[in-house]
Design a protein around this motif. Structure first.
Motif, PDB file in Angstrom:
ATOM      1  N   ASN A 218      -1.705  -1.621  -6.505  1.00  0.00           N
ATOM      2  CA  ASN A 218      -0.688  -2.664  -6.498  1.00  0.00           C
ATOM      3  C   ASN A 218      -1.383  -3.894  -5.923  1.00  0.00           C
ATOM      4  OD1 ASN A 218       1.552  -4.317  -6.202  1.00  0.00           O
ATOM      5  ND2 ASN A 218       2.860  -2.702  -5.375  1.00  0.00           N
ATOM      6  N   ILE A 219      -1.767  -4.800  -6.801  1.00  0.00           N
ATOM      7  CA  ILE A 219      -2.625  -5.924  -6.434  1.00  0.00           C
ATOM      8  C   ILE A 219      -1.783  -7.186  -6.330  1.00  0.00           C
ATOM      9  CG2 ILE A 219      -4.649  -7.257  -7.115  1.00  0.00           C
ATOM     10  CD1 ILE A 219      -5.403  -4.758  -8.874  1.00  0.00           C
ATOM     11  N   LEU A 220      -1.916  -7.887  -5.214  1.00  0.00           N
ATOM     12  CA  LEU A 220      -1.126  -9.097  -4.953  1.00  0.00           C
ATOM     13  C   LEU A 220      -2.035 -10.309  -4.875  1.00  0.00           C
ATOM     14  CD1 LEU A 220       1.522 -10.557  -4.138  1.00  0.00           C
ATOM     15  CD2 LEU A 220       1.017  -9.902  -1.772  1.00  0.00           C
ATOM     16  N   GLY A 221      -1.645 -11.380  -5.544  1.00  0.00           N
ATOM     17  CA  GLY A 221      -2.317 -12.664  -5.405  1.00  0.00           C
ATOM     18  C   GLY A 221      -3.319 -12.976  -6.500  1.00  0.00           C
ATOM     19  N   VAL A 222      -3.458 -14.267  -6.753  1.00  0.00           N
ATOM     20  CA  VAL A 222      -4.315 -14.759  -7.823  1.00  0.00           C
ATOM     21  C   VAL A 222      -5.758 -14.298  -7.659  1.00  0.00           C
ATOM     22  CG1 VAL A 222      -5.337 -16.861  -8.799  1.00  0.00           C
ATOM     23  CG2 VAL A 222      -2.879 -16.761  -8.369  1.00  0.00           C
ATOM     24  N   GLN A 223      -6.336 -14.474  -6.477  1.00  0.00           N
ATOM     25  CA  GLN A 223      -7.747 -14.139  -6.293  1.00  0.00           C
ATOM     26  C   GLN A 223      -8.006 -12.651  -6.498  1.00  0.00           C
ATOM     27  OE1 GLN A 223     -10.332 -16.478  -5.848  1.00  0.00           O
ATOM     28  NE2 GLN A 223     -11.389 -14.642  -6.541  1.00  0.00           N
TER      29      GLN A 223
ATOM     30  N   GLN B 194       0.831  -1.214   0.000  1.00  0.00           N
ATOM     31  CA  GLN B 194       0.000   0.000   0.000  1.00  0.00           C
ATOM     32  C   GLN B 194       0.863   1.261   0.000  1.00  0.00           C
ATOM     33  OE1 GLN B 194      -3.269   0.167  -0.619  1.00  0.00           O
ATOM     34  NE2 GLN B 194      -3.038  -2.032  -0.910  1.00  0.00           N
ATOM     35  N   ALA B 195       2.073   1.152   0.511  1.00  0.00           N
ATOM     36  CA  ALA B 195       2.987   2.299   0.535  1.00  0.00           C
ATOM     37  C   ALA B 195       3.475   2.669  -0.865  1.00  0.00           C
ATOM     38  CB  ALA B 195       4.173   2.005   1.452  1.00  0.00           C
ATOM     39  N   THR B 196       3.242   1.798  -1.848  1.00  0.00           N
ATOM     40  CA  THR B 196       3.678   2.101  -3.220  1.00  0.00           C
ATOM     41  C   THR B 196       2.641   2.907  -4.000  1.00  0.00           C
ATOM     42  OG1 THR B 196       2.789   0.044  -4.154  1.00  0.00           O
ATOM     43  CG2 THR B 196       5.065  -0.012  -3.310  1.00  0.00           C
ATOM     44  N   ILE B 197       1.442   3.065  -3.449  1.00  0.00           N
ATOM     45  CA  ILE B 197       0.417   3.851  -4.134  1.00  0.00           C
ATOM     46  C   ILE B 197       0.916   5.300  -4.240  1.00  0.00           C
ATOM     47  CG2 ILE B 197      -1.994   4.636  -4.122  1.00  0.00           C
ATOM     48  CD1 ILE B 197      -1.549   1.540  -4.460  1.00  0.00           C
ATOM     49  N   GLY B 198       0.922   5.801  -5.446  1.00  0.00           N
ATOM     50  CA  GLY B 198       1.452   7.142  -5.702  1.00  0.00           C
ATOM     51  C   GLY B 198       2.898   7.136  -6.181  1.00  0.00           C
ATOM     52  N   ALA B 199       3.546   5.978  -6.160  1.00  0.00           N
ATOM     53  CA  ALA B 199       4.933   5.895  -6.646  1.00  0.00           C
ATOM     54  C   ALA B 199       4.984   6.290  -8.119  1.00  0.00           C
ATOM     55  CB  ALA B 199       5.483   4.481  -6.459  1.00  0.00           C
ATOM     56  N   ASN B 200       6.065   6.971  -8.502  1.00  0.00           N
ATOM     57  CA  ASN B 200       6.229   7.341  -9.913  1.00  0.00           C
ATOM     58  C   ASN B 200       7.640   7.059 -10.426  1.00  0.00           C
ATOM     59  OD1 ASN B 200       7.596   9.394  -8.674  1.00  0.00           O
ATOM     60  ND2 ASN B 200       6.572  11.052  -9.779  1.00  0.00           N
ATOM     61  N   ASN B 201       8.390   6.227  -9.696  1.00  0.00           N
ATOM     62  CA  ASN B 201       9.701   5.779 -10.167  1.00  0.00           C
ATOM     63  C   ASN B 201      10.059   4.484  -9.446  1.00  0.00           C
ATOM     64  OD1 ASN B 201      11.401   6.394  -7.701  1.00  0.00           O
ATOM     65  ND2 ASN B 201      10.610   8.449  -8.149  1.00  0.00           N
ATOM     66  N   ILE B 202      11.033   3.758  -9.966  1.00  0.00           N
ATOM     67  CA  ILE B 202      11.337   2.441  -9.400  1.00  0.00           C
ATOM     68  C   ILE B 202      11.996   2.519  -8.024  1.00  0.00           C
ATOM     69  CG2 ILE B 202      11.364   1.202 -11.586  1.00  0.00           C
ATOM     70  CD1 ILE B 202      14.428   1.284 -11.497  1.00  0.00           C
ATOM     71  N   GLU B 203      12.541   3.649  -7.657  1.00  0.00           N
ATOM     72  CA  GLU B 203      13.105   3.783  -6.314  1.00  0.00           C
ATOM     73  C   GLU B 203      12.009   3.753  -5.244  1.00  0.00           C
ATOM     74  OE1 GLU B 203      14.166   5.960  -8.850  1.00  0.00           O
ATOM     75  OE2 GLU B 203      15.963   4.743  -9.156  1.00  0.00           O
ATOM     76  N   GLN B 204      10.786   4.124  -5.616  1.00  0.00           N
ATOM     77  CA  GLN B 204       9.653   4.138  -4.688  1.00  0.00           C
ATOM     78  C   GLN B 204       8.783   2.884  -4.830  1.00  0.00           C
ATOM     79  OE1 GLN B 204       7.681   7.619  -6.219  1.00  0.00           O
ATOM     80  NE2 GLN B 204       8.823   9.017  -4.885  1.00  0.00           N
ATOM     81  N   MET B 205       9.190   1.951  -5.657  1.00  0.00           N
ATOM     82  CA  MET B 205       8.332   0.841  -6.061  1.00  0.00           C
ATOM     83  C   MET B 205       8.868  -0.502  -5.589  1.00  0.00           C
ATOM     84  SD  MET B 205       5.644   0.108  -7.619  1.00  0.00           S
ATOM     85  CE  MET B 205       5.207  -1.582  -7.375  1.00  0.00           C
ATOM     86  N   TRP B 206       7.961  -1.389  -5.199  1.00  0.00           N
ATOM     87  CA  TRP B 206       8.273  -2.790  -4.927  1.00  0.00           C
ATOM     88  C   TRP B 206       7.002  -3.598  -5.090  1.00  0.00           C
ATOM     89  CZ3 TRP B 206       8.592   0.962  -1.087  1.00  0.00           C
ATOM     90  CH2 TRP B 206       7.606   0.915  -0.101  1.00  0.00           C
ATOM     91  N   PHE B 207       7.171  -4.901  -5.089  1.00  0.00           N
ATOM     92  CA  PHE B 207       6.044  -5.825  -5.178  1.00  0.00           C
ATOM     93  C   PHE B 207       5.941  -6.611  -3.881  1.00  0.00           C
ATOM     94  CE2 PHE B 207       7.243  -5.247  -9.643  1.00  0.00           C
ATOM     95  CZ  PHE B 207       6.009  -4.956 -10.200  1.00  0.00           C
ATOM     96  N   GLY B 208       4.749  -7.136  -3.626  1.00  0.00           N
ATOM     97  CA  GLY B 208       4.552  -7.993  -2.462  1.00  0.00           C
ATOM     98  C   GLY B 208       4.918  -9.434  -2.752  1.00  0.00           C
ATOM     99  N   GLY B 209       5.117  -9.767  -4.006  1.00  0.00           N
ATOM    100  CA  GLY B 209       5.437 -11.123  -4.437  1.00  0.00           C
ATOM    101  C   GLY B 209       4.851 -11.350  -5.819  1.00  0.00           C
ATOM    102  N   THR B 210       4.818 -12.622  -6.207  1.00  0.00           N
ATOM    103  CA  THR B 210       4.233 -12.987  -7.499  1.00  0.00           C
ATOM    104  C   THR B 210       3.044 -13.894  -7.259  1.00  0.00           C
ATOM    105  OG1 THR B 210       5.758 -14.838  -7.745  1.00  0.00           O
ATOM    106  CG2 THR B 210       6.373 -12.778  -8.820  1.00  0.00           C
ATOM    107  N   PRO B 211       2.003 -13.768  -8.066  1.00  0.00           N
ATOM    108  CA  PRO B 211       1.795 -12.752  -9.088  1.00  0.00           C
ATOM    109  C   PRO B 211       1.307 -11.435  -8.500  1.00  0.00           C
ATOM    110  CG  PRO B 211      -0.101 -14.214  -9.020  1.00  0.00           C
ATOM    111  CD  PRO B 211       0.896 -14.742  -8.021  1.00  0.00           C
ATOM    112  N   SER B 212       1.595 -10.363  -9.194  1.00  0.00           N
ATOM    113  CA  SER B 212       1.129  -9.023  -8.823  1.00  0.00           C
ATOM    114  C   SER B 212       0.693  -8.290 -10.084  1.00  0.00           C
ATOM    115  CB  SER B 212       2.240  -8.214  -8.151  1.00  0.00           C
ATOM    116  OG  SER B 212       2.515  -8.692  -6.867  1.00  0.00           O
ATOM    117  N   LEU B 213      -0.181  -7.325  -9.890  1.00  0.00           N
ATOM    118  CA  LEU B 213      -0.649  -6.504 -11.004  1.00  0.00           C
ATOM    119  C   LEU B 213      -0.602  -5.053 -10.583  1.00  0.00           C
ATOM    120  CD1 LEU B 213      -1.946  -6.623 -13.887  1.00  0.00           C
ATOM    121  CD2 LEU B 213      -4.165  -6.487 -12.725  1.00  0.00           C
ATOM    122  N   LEU B 214       0.150  -4.258 -11.339  1.00  0.00           N
ATOM    123  CA  LEU B 214       0.224  -2.816 -11.104  1.00  0.00           C
ATOM    124  C   LEU B 214      -0.713  -2.097 -12.057  1.00  0.00           C
ATOM    125  CD1 LEU B 214       3.983  -1.741 -10.985  1.00  0.00           C
ATOM    126  CD2 LEU B 214       2.384  -1.949  -9.090  1.00  0.00           C
ATOM    127  N   CYS B 215      -1.418  -1.116 -11.534  1.00  0.00           N
ATOM    128  CA  CYS B 215      -2.245  -0.238 -12.355  1.00  0.00           C
ATOM    129  C   CYS B 215      -1.613   1.141 -12.295  1.00  0.00           C
ATOM    130  CB  CYS B 215      -3.668  -0.180 -11.820  1.00  0.00           C
ATOM    131  SG  CYS B 215      -4.424  -1.797 -11.637  1.00  0.00           S
TER     132      CYS B 215
END
Length: 144
Positions: free
Chosen positions: A127-132, A97-118
């Motif tokens: 930043n959506i985590l998990g199949v379901q 949730q801390a990545t919401i508003g990120a606009n560069n890769i220094e501010q960005m990470w994933f929670g794991g795989t699979p993930s979907l960024l909008c």
């Protein structure tokens, strides 16, 4: 004659319905979308105002389980969806949730795989985590 025309129309409808359904549920592989693969450094530099980035790993059981559903969504979505395969150096952390508003890769990470960024206008809006969760997103945004 009228019955014959009705029967022909009905058969034609069935034929078209089955054909459209089989196209929507085709079996894809990531290599079918090689033109959509991006690198980690390219997440924020795409030309579209609104796009998605699907983050996956070939070694991830859930990514493989979900692959066909996701790639079918990639094939039919009007919104551009880029594919990002896990690479060494991509940060994985828990507080996505801390990545919401990120606009560069220094501010960005994933929670794991699979993930979907909008992303909209180069900012992360989801930043959506998990199949379901990803599946729910795809179903609710089927026409996007």
């Amino acid at each position: 004659m009228r019955r014959f025309l009705i029967l022909c129309c009905f058969c034609f409808y069935l034929l078209i319905s089955c054909q459209n359904n089989s196209m929507a549920n085709r079996t894809y592989d990531y290599s079918d979308f090689i033109h959509l693969h991006i690198k980690w450094d390219d997440v924020f530099i795409q030309k579209e105002d609104c796009y998605l980035v699907y983050f996956y790993s070939h070694e991830c059981y859930y990514c493989e389980f979900f692959k066909n559903e996701m790639l079918n969504y990639v094939a039919i979505s009007k919104k551009k969806i880029y594919l990002l395969s896990y690479q060494e150096g991509i940060p994985i952390r828990s507080n996505i949730q801390a990545t919401i508003g990120a606009n560069n890769i220094e501010q960005m990470w994933f929670g794991g795989t699979p993930s979907l960024l909008c992303l909209e206008n180069k900012f992360v809006i989801e930043n959506i985590l998990g199949v379901q969760n990803i599946s729910d997103y795809c179903k609710s945004n089927k026409l996007d």
